[in-house]
Design a protein around this motif. Structure first.
Motif, PDB file in Angstrom:
ATOM      1  N   PHE A   5       0.835  -1.197   0.000  1.00 23.95           N
ATOM      2  CA  PHE A   5       0.000   0.000   0.000  1.00 23.95           C
ATOM      3  C   PHE A   5       0.875   1.254   0.000  1.00 23.95           C
ATOM      4  CE2 PHE A   5      -3.025   2.831   2.547  1.00 23.95           C
ATOM      5  CZ  PHE A   5      -3.720   3.208   1.416  1.00 23.95           C
ATOM      6  N   PHE A   6       1.962   1.189   0.792  1.00 20.77           N
ATOM      7  CA  PHE A   6       2.927   2.283   0.846  1.00 20.77           C
ATOM      8  C   PHE A   6       3.451   2.607  -0.557  1.00 20.77           C
ATOM      9  CE2 PHE A   6       7.415   3.624   1.398  1.00 20.77           C
ATOM     10  CZ  PHE A   6       7.201   4.792   2.105  1.00 20.77           C
ATOM     11  N   TYR A   7       3.800   1.549  -1.293  1.00 24.07           N
ATOM     12  CA  TYR A   7       4.373   1.791  -2.617  1.00 24.07           C
ATOM     13  C   TYR A   7       3.321   2.234  -3.625  1.00 24.07           C
ATOM     14  CZ  TYR A   7       8.808   0.325  -0.911  1.00 24.07           C
ATOM     15  OH  TYR A   7       9.969   0.281  -0.195  1.00 24.07           O
ATOM     16  N   ILE A   8       2.093   1.723  -3.441  1.00 24.64           N
ATOM     17  CA  ILE A   8       1.029   2.188  -4.335  1.00 24.64           C
ATOM     18  C   ILE A   8       0.788   3.681  -4.107  1.00 24.64           C
ATOM     19  CG2 ILE A   8      -1.435   2.029  -4.837  1.00 24.64           C
ATOM     20  CD1 ILE A   8      -1.242  -0.944  -4.433  1.00 24.64           C
ATOM     21  N   LEU A   9       0.803   4.076  -2.840  1.00 24.23           N
ATOM     22  CA  LEU A   9       0.629   5.495  -2.534  1.00 24.23           C
ATOM     23  C   LEU A   9       1.704   6.332  -3.209  1.00 24.23           C
ATOM     24  CD1 LEU A   9      -0.272   5.389   1.255  1.00 24.23           C
ATOM     25  CD2 LEU A   9      -1.697   6.319  -0.549  1.00 24.23           C
ATOM     26  N   ARG A  10       2.934   5.820  -3.123  1.00 21.37           N
ATOM     27  CA  ARG A  10       4.028   6.604  -3.715  1.00 21.37           C
ATOM     28  C   ARG A  10       3.907   6.623  -5.230  1.00 21.37           C
ATOM     29  NH1 ARG A  10       8.241   8.461  -0.443  1.00 21.37           N
ATOM     30  NH2 ARG A  10       9.321   8.748  -2.399  1.00 21.37           N
ATOM     31  N   ARG A  12       1.181   6.587  -6.803  1.00 20.29           N
ATOM     32  CA  ARG A  12       0.093   7.522  -7.102  1.00 20.29           C
ATOM     33  C   ARG A  12       0.466   8.943  -6.715  1.00 20.29           C
ATOM     34  NH1 ARG A  12      -3.118   5.636 -10.844  1.00 20.29           N
ATOM     35  NH2 ARG A  12      -3.426   3.418 -10.529  1.00 20.29           N
ATOM     36  N   LYS A  13       1.737   9.183  -6.467  1.00 22.96           N
ATOM     37  CA  LYS A  13       2.259  10.525  -6.230  1.00 22.96           C
ATOM     38  C   LYS A  13       1.787  11.148  -4.914  1.00 22.96           C
ATOM     39  CE  LYS A  13       4.229  11.431 -10.426  1.00 22.96           C
ATOM     40  NZ  LYS A  13       4.175  10.086 -10.922  1.00 22.96           N
ATOM     41  N   VAL A  14       1.427  10.327  -3.937  1.00 26.03           N
ATOM     42  CA  VAL A  14       1.184  10.870  -2.603  1.00 26.03           C
ATOM     43  C   VAL A  14       2.548  10.938  -1.915  1.00 26.03           C
ATOM     44  CG1 VAL A  14      -0.071  10.603  -0.440  1.00 26.03           C
ATOM     45  CG2 VAL A  14      -1.029   9.687  -2.538  1.00 26.03           C
ATOM     46  N   PRO A  15       2.978  12.114  -1.471  1.00 28.98           N
ATOM     47  CA  PRO A  15       4.314  12.204  -0.877  1.00 28.98           C
ATOM     48  C   PRO A  15       4.359  11.616   0.534  1.00 28.98           C
ATOM     49  CG  PRO A  15       3.252  14.349  -0.881  1.00 28.98           C
ATOM     50  CD  PRO A  15       2.288  13.403  -1.496  1.00 28.98           C
ATOM     51  N   VAL A  16       4.483  10.307   0.621  1.00 31.33           N
ATOM     52  CA  VAL A  16       4.536   9.646   1.923  1.00 31.33           C
ATOM     53  C   VAL A  16       5.999   9.360   2.248  1.00 31.33           C
ATOM     54  CG1 VAL A  16       3.510   7.840   3.314  1.00 31.33           C
ATOM     55  CG2 VAL A  16       2.549   8.375   1.096  1.00 31.33           C
ATOM     56  N   SER A  17       6.388   9.607   3.487  1.00 25.13           N
ATOM     57  CA  SER A  17       7.761   9.318   3.876  1.00 25.13           C
ATOM     58  C   SER A  17       7.771   8.141   4.839  1.00 25.13           C
ATOM     59  CB  SER A  17       8.378  10.537   4.544  1.00 25.13           C
ATOM     60  OG  SER A  17       7.779  10.714   5.793  1.00 25.13           O
ATOM     61  N   VAL A  18       8.945   7.623   5.071  1.00 27.47           N
ATOM     62  CA  VAL A  18       9.084   6.489   5.975  1.00 27.47           C
ATOM     63  C   VAL A  18       8.682   6.892   7.396  1.00 27.47           C
ATOM     64  CG1 VAL A  18      10.691   4.807   6.903  1.00 27.47           C
ATOM     65  CG2 VAL A  18      10.878   5.507   4.536  1.00 27.47           C
ATOM     66  N   THR A  19       9.021   8.115   7.780  1.00 31.22           N
ATOM     67  CA  THR A  19       8.639   8.603   9.120  1.00 31.22           C
ATOM     68  C   THR A  19       7.144   8.427   9.341  1.00 31.22           C
ATOM     69  OG1 THR A  19      10.141  10.395   8.544  1.00 31.22           O
ATOM     70  CG2 THR A  19       9.040  10.527  10.692  1.00 31.22           C
ATOM     71  N   GLU A  20       6.377   8.883   8.350  1.00 32.21           N
ATOM     72  CA  GLU A  20       4.926   8.814   8.487  1.00 32.21           C
ATOM     73  C   GLU A  20       4.443   7.373   8.503  1.00 32.21           C
ATOM     74  OE1 GLU A  20       4.885  11.305   5.257  1.00 32.21           O
ATOM     75  OE2 GLU A  20       3.902  12.993   6.257  1.00 32.21           O
TER      76      GLU A  20
ATOM     77  N   GLU B 167      -2.656  29.607   3.494  1.00 32.41           N
ATOM     78  CA  GLU B 167      -2.196  30.746   2.724  1.00 32.41           C
ATOM     79  C   GLU B 167      -0.768  30.533   2.256  1.00 32.41           C
ATOM     80  OE1 GLU B 167      -2.770  34.436   4.682  1.00 32.41           O
ATOM     81  OE2 GLU B 167      -4.931  34.337   4.483  1.00 32.41           O
ATOM     82  N   LYS B 168      -0.059  29.754   2.993  1.00 33.21           N
ATOM     83  CA  LYS B 168       1.301  29.401   2.588  1.00 33.21           C
ATOM     84  C   LYS B 168       1.444  27.895   2.653  1.00 33.21           C
ATOM     85  CE  LYS B 168       4.058  33.247   4.013  1.00 33.21           C
ATOM     86  NZ  LYS B 168       3.848  33.861   5.295  1.00 33.21           N
ATOM     87  N   GLU B 169       2.284  27.382   1.814  1.00 35.13           N
ATOM     88  CA  GLU B 169       2.616  25.973   1.912  1.00 35.13           C
ATOM     89  C   GLU B 169       3.442  25.780   3.181  1.00 35.13           C
ATOM     90  OE1 GLU B 169       2.193  23.137  -0.134  1.00 35.13           O
ATOM     91  OE2 GLU B 169       0.537  24.356  -0.864  1.00 35.13           O
ATOM     92  N   LEU B 170       3.130  24.749   3.934  1.00 31.62           N
ATOM     93  CA  LEU B 170       3.931  24.471   5.123  1.00 31.62           C
ATOM     94  C   LEU B 170       5.074  23.542   4.736  1.00 31.62           C
ATOM     95  CD1 LEU B 170       0.938  23.980   7.516  1.00 31.62           C
ATOM     96  CD2 LEU B 170       2.546  25.866   7.528  1.00 31.62           C
ATOM     97  N   PRO B 171       6.213  23.672   5.402  1.00 29.44           N
ATOM     98  CA  PRO B 171       7.363  22.846   5.035  1.00 29.44           C
ATOM     99  C   PRO B 171       7.101  21.356   5.289  1.00 29.44           C
ATOM    100  CG  PRO B 171       7.841  24.201   6.959  1.00 29.44           C
ATOM    101  CD  PRO B 171       6.528  24.643   6.443  1.00 29.44           C
ATOM    102  N   ASP B 172       7.666  20.522   4.407  1.00 27.07           N
ATOM    103  CA  ASP B 172       7.431  19.075   4.478  1.00 27.07           C
ATOM    104  C   ASP B 172       7.840  18.491   5.812  1.00 27.07           C
ATOM    105  OD1 ASP B 172       6.410  19.133   2.023  1.00 27.07           O
ATOM    106  OD2 ASP B 172       8.214  18.436   0.983  1.00 27.07           O
ATOM    107  N   ALA B 173       8.996  18.946   6.307  1.00 23.87           N
ATOM    108  CA  ALA B 173       9.500  18.374   7.553  1.00 23.87           C
ATOM    109  C   ALA B 173       8.497  18.600   8.679  1.00 23.87           C
ATOM    110  CB  ALA B 173      10.837  19.013   7.907  1.00 23.87           C
ATOM    111  N   PHE B 174       7.851  19.740   8.648  1.00 25.24           N
ATOM    112  CA  PHE B 174       6.840  20.036   9.651  1.00 25.24           C
ATOM    113  C   PHE B 174       5.634  19.111   9.480  1.00 25.24           C
ATOM    114  CE2 PHE B 174       3.107  22.530  11.030  1.00 25.24           C
ATOM    115  CZ  PHE B 174       3.457  22.743  12.343  1.00 25.24           C
TER     116      PHE B 174
END
Lengths: 389, 286
Positions: A5-10, A12-20, B167-174
């Motif tokens: 699912f993680f890879y499908i999300l990626r 599909r251009k959802v910016p998911v990171s490992v942290t999340e 109103e602004k994009e928030l940084p990704d790290a946040f």
């Protein structure tokens, strides 16, 4: 768990990171999930950080989970309906024969298969199954009995919720409204210290006070302000009419953005020649030469237009569409002069990328870096304007 | 949900929530992450924090962000000018720097002996760098004061609610460290519930007509600013106080100014959809 699912999300251009993803795993371990519905909302809250990606998420969710939980409630309804002999009598002889020819389970399987196909092809909303006429389910019978499949009901399944794709309108690559443009324009800034000295400069104050043998000496410095100046030139009329509302949105956003040091705008028709116009009816003219003389080269130049015209309008002497313009210099030469004057320039084209194959569009995009007038295009363009040269 | 280890948010009497939002709140509380709430203006982002504080019986600390707000101010302020002044006139306890360190809103939330709800309102109003400056502090719920060589650490991780108008994009790290929820515009059923919370005695006819008119107005895409929930609530109040008969609502749209607050929208609507009959404007029949 759910790593695909993680890879499908990626994909599909959802910016998911490992942290999340790890956060989601922690949440799953602490036993939050009672059902697929819970999972849908939990994963969305943790993994997706902008409503712009809700639709991407919905698509990915459907791709991964579709088929894992069949829409049982609907099957129940139909099962009941089909099992009732009263309902069967509504069907014509032919339809009954067709129905009897099928094993009940096969029928259900076929129905579910079609149901899924429909979920993917249409908005689930108001679709009546078997409306197409070739369905073995007896479409008129279903219509008469009024069984509605899909749509809003109390216990909707997560896959169905995803299937509705209610967030389609929030996608960044599709829509552009004044607010979004304003956000994009905010990136146009360069902070420099200007204005009155009204900010306490602590280091200097300590230094000065010490030199003063303890007698307090307050030192002030200037505030940091945006020094970006913007010049907006817009094509009006003719082939630009379909994009009028889009351009007016861009204009009102730029106009309302009060963080620019200066914002000037002029209009032209198809191509720029000797004159630019201050009024949208194009009666108030200012000579292009005057503009190039009076505006410093550090104005950020944004041109908006479809760049589509007769080749002669761009390349020929006296080629202007307006006969009275009588331009001695071909439009392309004017454009080149403008491009040479301003160090930072971009061209925003409201037409879809696939219509850009046109000789004048090509010619102009060689002089001005051209971006589509979508949020993504605008953001890229603005990045280009901010690059140091 | 079968996790009982924390205070669960179930909504409060004066604030109607959807199930996904409640889930998002509970996840944020359980994981100790900030909850980032976004949505159209007037969908109750700020009120959410008030509702959480009320429902869980916790103190609410509000940090309103302005364009000039710096992240540092939320943690602590070192009042240098006061200290310099005191040192000059020999008043106050100049020798002890602690007297001049004042905790900001976030600092107060960390230092509080019991768990609090901290609302960081309209985080997007501040400078682009603002959320980044808060990253570590929100993540570890502690910060360091170099002046006194002290570290302020949260005794109980506060429930942090961050609202944004985008109103602004928030940084990704946040963003990576937040739980995110987008408050959708309420559908008519939920809206009915919301209105009833505000006006429990409202007549059914009036409510039905008002909601119908409101949603058809929202269906018009040409407005600069579409009417939102708070405008609807005000409008209904005006309708009740003004004693407007319900059959006039959809045809005349009385008190339209409470719904359409921009003059251009008002003019546009009057010119496009209304016609003058006697001395009132009514919706043009098609």
């Amino acid at each position: 768990m759910f790593t695909d699912f993680f890879y499908i999300l990626r994909k599909r251009k959802v910016p998911v990171s490992v942290t999340e993803w790890m956060t989601l795993m922690t949440a799953l371990n602490s036993g939050f999930i009672g059902s697929l519905d819970d999972f849908y909302f939990l994963a969305r809250a943790i993994l997706v950080k902008s409503e712009a990606f809700y639709d991407h998420y919905d698509v990915a969710f459907q791709e991964y989970f579709n088929g894992i939980e069949p829409p049982a409630e609907i099957s129940e309804q139909i099962r009941e309906w089909l099992n009732s002999s009263l309902n069967r009598s509504v069907l014509s002889k032919d339809e009954q024969a067709l129905l009897n020819g099928m094993n009940f389970d096969d029928l259900m399987a076929e129905l579910e298969k079609r149901l899924k196909e429909q979920t993917e092809q249409h908005d689930v909303g108001d679709y009546w199954i078997g409306r197409g006429g070739t369905s073995p389910f007896g479409h008129s019978g279903f219509n008469a009995a009024g069984i509605r499949i899909g749509g809003e009901s109390g216990g909707r399944r997560a896959v169905q919720i995803a299937g509705e794709r209610r967030f389609l309108n929030y996608r960044h690559d599709l829509t552009l409204d004044v607010r979004q443009i304003k956000v994009a324009l905010k990136a146009l800034r360069q902070l420099t210290r200007t204005g009155p000295e009204d900010e306490l400069d602590l280091d200097e104050t300590v230094e000065a006070t010490a030199r003063n043998a303890g007698e307090i000496e307050l030192m002030w410095q200037r505030n940091r302000k945006n020094t970006v100046k913007v010049l907006l030139l817009m094509d009006v009329g003719g082939s630009m009419n379909p994009f009028a509302s889009m351009c007016s949105q861009l204009f009102s956003a730029a106009h309302a953005s009060n963080h620019f040091k200066d914002f000037s705008y002029y209009y032209f028709h198809n191509c720029i020649y000797d004159y630019l116009y201050q009024d949208i009816e194009r009666s108030d003219a200012i000579s292009t030469d005057h503009l190039l003389l009076t505006l410093e080269p550090d104005y950020k130049l944004v041109l908006v237009g479809d760049a589509r015209m007769a080749t002669s309008e761009l390349m020929h002497q006296y080629g202007a569409i307006n006969y009275f313009e009588r331009n001695e210099m071909p439009g392309m030469v004017w454009l080149k002069r403008i491009a040479e004057h301003f160090t930072h320039h971009i061209w925003l084209n409201p037409e879809e990328l696939r219509f850009w194959a046109h000789p004048t569009v090509h010619a102009i995009s060689r002089t001005f870096p051209m971006f589509p007038l979508t949020l993504d295009g605008l953001t890229q363009g603005i990045r280009r304007l901010m690059v140091n040269r | 949900m079968n996790n009982d280890g924390f205070d669960k948010f179930k909504g409060s009497a004066d604030y109607v929530t959807s199930a996904p939002l409640r889930n998002a709140v509970n996840v944020a509380i359980a994981l100790g992450r900030p909850l980032l709430v976004r949505g159209e203006p007037g969908t109750g982002k700020t009120l959410l924090a008030h509702s959480i504080a009320l429902a869980l019986n916790k103190k609410l600390i509000t940090w309103n962000i302005k364009s000039t707000t710096k992240a540092q101010e939320g943690m602590y302020v070192y009042d240098t000018v006061q200290r310099l002044n005191d040192s000059r006139f020999g008043s106050g306890e100049v020798a002890d720097i602690k007297h001049y360190i004042k905790l900001g809103k976030l600092g107060q939330a960390f230092a509080s002996p019991e768990q609090v709800v901290i609302l960081i309102d309209e985080v997007d109003k501040a400078d682009i760098e603002f959320p980044n400056d808060l990253l570590n502090e929100l993540d570890e719920m502690s910060f360091y004061i170099p002046e006194t060589n002290e570290t302020v650490t949260a005794i109980h991780r506060p429930i942090a609610i961050v609202t944004s108008n985008a109103e602004k994009e928030l940084p990704d790290a946040f963003l990576r460290r937040c739980i995110f929820h987008y408050i959708e515009f309420p559908n008519p059923e939920l809206m009915e519930e919301i209105v009833r919370v505000h006006y429990p005695n409202i007549k059914n006819n009036l409510l039905r007509e008002a909601l119908q008119t409101f949603y058809s107005l929202r269906g018009i895409d040409d407005f600069r600013k579409k009417p939102s929930t708070s405008e609807l609530i005000d409008w209904i109040q005006a309708l009740i106080v003004g004693g407007v008969p319900h059959e006039n609502i959809s045809s005349q749209i009385p008190f339209m100014g409470t719904l359409l607050k921009k003059e251009t929208d008002n003019d546009f609507f009057t010119n496009t959809y209304m016609t003058r009959v006697g001395d009132t404007f009514v919706i043009r029949r098609r």
